[in-house]
Design an enzyme around this catalytic site. Structure first.
Site, PDB file in Angstrom:
ATOM      1  CE  LYS A 176      -3.655   2.592   0.109  1.00 14.68           C
ATOM      2  NZ  LYS A 176      -4.715   2.592   1.131  1.00 14.68           N
ATOM      3  CE  LYS A 244      -3.902   6.826   7.878  1.00 16.61           C
ATOM      4  NZ  LYS A 244      -4.250   5.511   7.266  1.00 16.61           N
TER       5      LYS A 244
END
Length: 296
Positions: A176, A244
């Site tokens: 990811k 984030k």
């Protein structure tokens, strides 16, 4: 082990994407238990037949498969490892799927803690945004054991189409990060291209029609550029969550001694945007920086 339609699935985190993902499981015939911090977000699912649980602990004690889609690594840590968390209250043999984008190191920690309790943990972050979640076309990147992966694959296939076991625990999160690194620089290019089209006096939609089918084509160009042009900055994926993710990727890259200048630039631009009050906007709102600064 086979997980049939009589299996009880718990879903924690009913946000922009989680609501659609849990809905697919419901409509496929699974009994779905749900918990989220703001109950009102789950109302649509409850009307469809989902069962509300008052806490993570209550849900964990009753589900055979638990899926989490929460916000930040700190939320993941609390949800799994806290006193009222999943690992303290779930039963032996439970399958745990964290689909939050979190840190590879935390994924490994949860895997080891689950293994000691006879549970099966997989890190399975996703890509595809609100559209992919709604249309069950998510890309799902998985880390963990092959046998556990094959057991839960039928559930994953209800939410996504491109589902790949990338390796052991943490491999899904590392994958990811590759995804987010690629998107970060690409988003700058998409915004610059659309701003350039406007500044040159062209019709941005016509330009998009030409370039999205060629070498410049990308998911962001096809799915987010139209939103930019229309002035639609509602979140398919929040800027605050993208920042984030970029922080996680930068930390992991620095730990490996890898240079990522494009990622650093993208993060600085998104942080500037967040400081302007856009943290709750969709990632396509980066376009505002290029248009407002340059009079497009």
């Amino acid at each position: 082990m086979t997980l049939g339609k009589n299996s009880v699935v718990g879903f924690i985190g009913i946000g922009v994407m989680g609501k659609s993902m849990a809905g697919h499981l419901l409509r496929a015939g699974y009994q779905v238990l749900v918990y989220t911090r703001t109950k009102s977000k789950a109302e649509t699912l409850l009307q469809e037949g989902a069962v509300w649980k008052e806490s993570v602990a209550e849900l964990a004690a009753q589900a055979q498969v638990i899926i989490t889609m929460v916000g930040y690594p700190s939320d993941v840590e609390e949800t799994y490892l806290g006193d009222g968390g999943i690992l303290r209250h779930a039963r032996t043999g439970t399958y745990l799927l964290d689909m939050t984008t979190s840190t590879p190191s935390l994924a490994k920690e949860i895997y080891q803690a689950a293994k000691q309790k006879g549970m099966y943990a997989l890190d399975a972050p996703v890509s595809g945004g609100d559209i992919g979640a709604r249309e069950a076309r998510l890309t799902i990147m998985v880390g963990g054991d092959q046998e556990a992966f094959e057991t839960v694959r039928p559930i994953l296939e209800l939410m996504g189409q491109n589902i790949v076991l990338q390796g052991q625990a943490g491999a899904g999160q590392h994958t990811k990060m590759c995804n987010q690194i690629a998107i970060a620089s690409n988003m700058i290019g998409v915004c610059e291209a659309m701003a350039y089209a406007g500044k040159a006096g062209l019709d941005p939609l016509s330009v998009l029609q030409s370039i999205e089918a060629g070498a410049a084509g990308s998911w962001s160009l096809s799915n987010l550029a139209p939103r930019m042009i229309a002035g639609s900055f509602e979140p398919g994926f929040y800027i605050k969550h993208f920042i984030k993710d970029m922080n996680i990727a930068l930390a992991a890259a620095e730990e490996m001694g890898l240079l990522t200048p494009g990622l650093k630039l993208a993060k600085s631009l998104y942080e500037e945007l967040a400081e302007k009050g856009e943290a709750e906007s969709g990632t396509q709102a980066l376009y505002k920086l290029f248009t407002e600064k340059q009079g497009v």
